[in-house]
Design a protein around this motif. Structure first.
Motif, mmCIF file in Angstrom:
data_model
loop_
_atom_site.group_PDB
_atom_site.id
_atom_site.type_symbol
_atom_site.label_atom_id
_atom_site.label_comp_id
_atom_site.label_asym_id
_atom_site.label_seq_id
_atom_site.Cartn_x
_atom_site.Cartn_y
_atom_site.Cartn_z
ATOM 1 N N LEU A 152 26.940 48.353 20.592
ATOM 2 C CA LEU A 152 26.407 49.142 19.257
ATOM 3 C C LEU A 152 26.330 48.087 18.345
ATOM 4 C CD1 LEU A 152 29.055 52.112 19.063
ATOM 5 C CD2 LEU A 152 26.720 52.169 19.947
ATOM 6 N N LYS A 153 27.034 46.784 18.443
ATOM 7 C CA LYS A 153 26.779 45.707 17.556
ATOM 8 C C LYS A 153 25.934 44.442 17.926
ATOM 9 C CE LYS A 153 31.030 47.073 14.979
ATOM 10 N NZ LYS A 153 32.329 46.374 14.731
ATOM 11 N N ASP A 154 26.012 44.181 19.430
ATOM 12 C CA ASP A 154 25.605 43.023 19.661
ATOM 13 C C ASP A 154 24.276 43.141 20.608
ATOM 14 O OD1 ASP A 154 27.756 41.687 18.787
ATOM 15 O OD2 ASP A 154 28.752 41.979 20.638
ATOM 16 N N ALA A 155 23.308 42.476 20.217
ATOM 17 C CA ALA A 155 21.924 42.546 20.953
ATOM 18 C C ALA A 155 22.033 41.862 22.392
ATOM 19 C CB ALA A 155 20.963 41.658 20.081
ATOM 20 N N GLY A 156 23.006 41.004 22.514
ATOM 21 C CA GLY A 156 23.196 40.671 24.096
ATOM 22 C C GLY A 156 24.015 39.509 24.072
ATOM 23 N N VAL A 157 24.452 38.795 25.085
ATOM 24 C CA VAL A 157 25.107 37.894 25.151
ATOM 25 C C VAL A 157 24.241 36.572 24.654
ATOM 26 C CG1 VAL A 157 26.461 38.528 27.201
ATOM 27 C CG2 VAL A 157 24.144 37.259 27.534
ATOM 28 N N TYR A 158 24.937 35.517 24.197
ATOM 29 C CA TYR A 158 24.218 34.243 23.538
ATOM 30 C C TYR A 158 23.876 33.269 24.771
ATOM 31 C CZ TYR A 158 25.598 35.996 19.162
ATOM 32 O OH TYR A 158 25.854 36.752 18.052
ATOM 33 N N GLU A 159 22.836 33.602 25.571
ATOM 34 C CA GLU A 159 22.195 32.463 26.485
ATOM 35 C C GLU A 159 21.348 31.892 26.113
ATOM 36 O OE1 GLU A 159 20.795 32.946 31.150
ATOM 37 O OE2 GLU A 159 21.388 34.593 30.386
ATOM 38 N N GLY B 270 27.953 23.975 27.206
ATOM 39 C CA GLY B 270 29.494 24.386 27.347
ATOM 40 C C GLY B 270 29.768 25.573 26.474
ATOM 41 N N GLY B 271 29.458 25.486 24.963
ATOM 42 C CA GLY B 271 30.106 26.558 24.399
ATOM 43 C C GLY B 271 29.278 27.961 24.342
ATOM 44 N N THR B 272 28.124 27.944 24.639
ATOM 45 C CA THR B 272 27.424 29.152 24.991
ATOM 46 C C THR B 272 27.910 29.888 26.471
ATOM 47 O OG1 THR B 272 25.452 27.914 25.890
ATOM 48 C CG2 THR B 272 25.543 28.605 23.551
ATOM 49 N N LEU B 273 28.242 29.104 27.390
ATOM 50 C CA LEU B 273 28.377 29.646 28.478
ATOM 51 C C LEU B 273 29.726 30.081 28.507
ATOM 52 C CD1 LEU B 273 27.011 26.698 31.197
ATOM 53 C CD2 LEU B 273 26.482 29.157 30.819
ATOM 54 N N TYR B 274 30.791 29.335 28.050
ATOM 55 C CA TYR B 274 32.111 29.791 27.723
ATOM 56 C C TYR B 274 32.048 31.110 27.083
ATOM 57 C CZ TYR B 274 36.891 30.024 26.044
ATOM 58 O OH TYR B 274 38.409 30.401 25.974
ATOM 59 N N TYR B 275 31.174 31.123 25.919
ATOM 60 C CA TYR B 275 31.314 32.580 25.177
ATOM 61 C C TYR B 275 30.649 33.726 26.030
ATOM 62 C CZ TYR B 275 30.274 35.924 21.316
ATOM 63 O OH TYR B 275 30.247 36.781 20.489
ATOM 64 N N ASN B 276 29.714 33.310 26.880
ATOM 65 C CA ASN B 276 29.043 34.424 27.838
ATOM 66 C C ASN B 276 30.119 34.777 28.693
ATOM 67 O OD1 ASN B 276 26.773 34.207 26.311
ATOM 68 N ND2 ASN B 276 25.838 32.870 27.594
ATOM 69 N N THR B 277 30.848 33.995 28.988
ATOM 70 C CA THR B 277 31.804 34.310 30.383
ATOM 71 C C THR B 277 33.077 35.133 29.897
ATOM 72 O OG1 THR B 277 31.388 31.974 31.506
ATOM 73 C CG2 THR B 277 33.371 33.157 32.131
ATOM 74 N N TYR B 278 33.606 34.880 28.590
ATOM 75 C CA TYR B 278 34.721 35.398 28.236
ATOM 76 C C TYR B 278 34.646 36.684 26.971
ATOM 77 C CZ TYR B 278 37.225 31.857 30.814
ATOM 78 O OH TYR B 278 37.625 31.200 31.734
ATOM 79 N N TYR B 279 33.462 36.743 26.717
ATOM 80 C CA TYR B 279 33.237 37.475 25.529
ATOM 81 C C TYR B 279 32.430 38.883 26.039
ATOM 82 C CZ TYR B 279 31.302 39.769 21.200
ATOM 83 O OH TYR B 279 31.165 40.663 20.124
ATOM 84 N N VAL B 280 32.949 39.893 25.967
ATOM 85 C CA VAL B 280 32.293 41.354 26.282
ATOM 86 C C VAL B 280 31.610 41.769 25.060
ATOM 87 C CG1 VAL B 280 32.857 43.605 26.992
ATOM 88 C CG2 VAL B 280 34.317 41.668 27.859
ATOM 89 N N PRO B 281 30.182 41.856 25.125
ATOM 90 C CA PRO B 281 29.627 42.307 23.719
ATOM 91 C C PRO B 281 29.693 44.042 23.256
ATOM 92 C CG PRO B 281 27.909 42.152 25.544
ATOM 93 C CD PRO B 281 29.392 41.658 25.966
ATOM 94 N N LYS C 236 21.593 33.307 14.986
ATOM 95 C CA LYS C 236 22.827 33.305 14.863
ATOM 96 C C LYS C 236 23.818 32.348 15.386
ATOM 97 C CE LYS C 236 22.914 38.476 15.088
ATOM 98 N NZ LYS C 236 23.485 39.837 15.880
ATOM 99 N N LEU C 237 23.011 31.419 16.264
ATOM 100 C CA LEU C 237 23.793 30.457 16.798
ATOM 101 C C LEU C 237 23.461 28.994 15.907
ATOM 102 C CD1 LEU C 237 22.555 30.343 20.495
ATOM 103 C CD2 LEU C 237 24.929 30.770 19.728
ATOM 104 N N LEU C 238 22.533 29.043 14.948
ATOM 105 C CA LEU C 238 22.390 27.745 13.974
ATOM 106 C C LEU C 238 23.732 27.217 13.376
ATOM 107 C CD1 LEU C 238 19.069 28.828 12.249
ATOM 108 C CD2 LEU C 238 19.278 27.275 14.210
#
Length: 480
Positions: A115-122, A101-112, A54-56
């Motif tokens: 039911l849909k998300d497998a987890g945060v993008y770390e 930086g992009g993945t850390l920002y996403y992990n910090t401000y996105y609440v998964p 999904k990060l590709l």
């Protein structure tokens, strides 16, 4: 012609780099969690590839952006393989910074959504490290492949475009030089047209004078010309109309080279004033985002260096204070960006009032005005370290032309052509001229030549290269 070709080649590289970035990321995942899992122990579990897949799209975007910042898509003449490697290496590091930086920002401000998300993008740090190595290898290899393929194609004479140059003066010869140096573009200079005596021009780099300007249409047909460069001096521009008419009759492309080279020391840029084309002379690449990026690097390096050198600063200050009377630091007026004066800071290396009788004069080896500690500071180049404060303040940059005193600038600007162009950028603690040996009491003309090269060819890669050379040559200098 060259610009259109370069755009097509740049688009090819952008597409290739995006694919290479995705492949590198996928290979890094496979290496980390499958092929090297037994060598480098996995401690936080084995994420599914779907999570990385999904990060590709994000990974495919960050690399071309990083390479664009590094100027890799501005295809320039004379870029060596070493310069290509450094640009790819630094650009790949920048892409990793964007990715982390992009993945850390996403992990910090996105609440998964559970039911849909497998987890945060770390993303594993080892994966990013492997991605960096693989990406550098593949991106550099792709550029080497293109370089070799184009050079072989040109040498084989495949798809060559035949070029005729109207004007055999210095301007015409310069155009011939540039076209011949761009072998990878597939151009072949057939010869010159000029109204002057043939014997004066035959033999320049093996290119003949084929005839006069009035014979243009006949020669274009005989030689099967594809492109005509009009490189006439200002006094002969009236003859340009005849050349343009001849090219229109034969359906070939015509390119006019303005005779402004004597006024251009830096890069020229074509602007548009409500539909009216205007040539801006002496443009510099350090504008807009580039200036912001350079300033960010300066602040980061100078702040870290001042913190890391706080103890050595204290020791040097104590030596200066207790071995001679006078202040620890020395302020001196220098000229910087846009010719504006500022106060440069240095560790005091001379006795107080050293120039009261002589006035401003050049420093020299074994200067009798130096204190014992000052002589040692100069030999080790440690007297310049307080200029890190000038960098943090914004007066200077880490890399740039060395600042000169206004007293000497007033003399040099009348004696040395284009001297004031070095003030198009901020002065620096180190520079391209300095790492190439043009510092102190050396040729001012060569120093200006290297300073102008730096200004015209600025990039983050060049700055890093200069910083590395400054450290390496400083260590070599002080190793004996």
């Amino acid at each position: 012609m060259m610009r259109r070709y370069n755009r097509l080649l740049a688009l090819f590289f952008i597409a290739t780099d995006a694919i290479i970035s995705a492949v590198s990321f996928a290979l890094a995942y496979m290496l980390r969690f499958h092929w090297l899992a037994d060598i480098v122990r996995v401690t936080k579990g084995y994420p599914q590839f779907e999570y990385y897949r999904k990060l590709l799209p994000f990974v495919m975007v960050i690399l071309p952006i990083a390479f664009h910042i590094q100027g890799l898509y501005h295809l320039r003449r004379g870029r060596s393989r070493v310069d290509d490697f450094f640009a790819v290496f630094v650009g790949s590091i920048l892409a990793v910074v964007f990715g982390v930086g992009g993945t850390l920002y996403y992990n910090t401000y996105y609440v998964p959504d559970p039911l849909k998300d497998a987890g945060v993008y770390e993303v594993s740090q080892v994966v990013w490290a492997l991605y960096l190595v693989i990406n550098v290898v593949l991106a550099y290899a792709s550029r080497e492949f293109v370089r070799e393929a184009l050079e072989r194609r040109w040498k084989a004479g495949i798809g060559l475009k035949r070029v005729l140059i109207a004007g055999a003066s210095d301007l015409g010869k310069l155009v011939a030089d540039k076209v011949l140096e761009h072998r990878e573009l597939g151009f072949k200079v057939v010869g010159f047209l000029d109204d002057r005596a043939a014997g004066d021009h035959i033999g320049y780099r093996g290119l003949p004078l084929l005839g006069t300007l009035s014979e243009a249409d006949e020669i274009i047909r005989q030689e099967h010309i594809d492109h005509v460069y009009v490189a006439l001096p200002l006094e002969e521009h009236v003859k340009m109309l005849g050349i343009v008419e001849a090219t229109n009759r034969e359906a070939v492309e015509v390119h006019v080279v303005p005779d402004l080279l004597q006024f251009i020391a830096l890069r020229a840029r074509l602007e548009n004033l409500d539909g009216v084309p205007i040539i801006s002379l002496n443009d510099v690449p350090l504008r807009g985002f580039n200036s912001i990026l350079k300033r960010a690097i300066d602040v980061l390096i100078s702040a870290c260096a001042l913190l890391g050198l706080s103890i050595p600063f204290g020791i040097i200050s104590a030596f200066i204070k207790y071995t001679s009377k006078g202040p620890v630091f020395y302020k001196q007026e220098r000229m910087g960006l846009d010719g504006k004066a500022f106060q440069v800071y240095k560790f005091r290396s001379m006795y107080p009032g050293a120039e009261d009788e002589t006035g401003p004069i050049w420093a020299r080896d074994d200067d009798p005005r130096c204190t014992p500690v000052g002589r040692w500071l100069r030999r080790m180049d440690l007297d310049e370290l307080p200029q890190l404060w000038n960098v943090l303040r914004g007066d200077m940059s880490i890399v740039g032309p060395r600042p000169e005193r206004p007293y000497f600038v007033e003399q040099f600007k009348h004696r040395i052509p284009q001297y004031m162009l070095r003030h198009k950028v901020k002065a620096g603690i180190t520079g391209w001229a300095q790492v190439n040996g043009w510092r102190g009491n050396t040729s001012l003309e060569k120093r200006i030549e290297y300073d102008l090269y730096y200004i015209e060819n600025w990039s983050v890669t060049l700055d890093i290269k200069i910083m590395c050379l400054t450290v390496l040559r400083g260590l070599q200098k002080h190793a004996y």
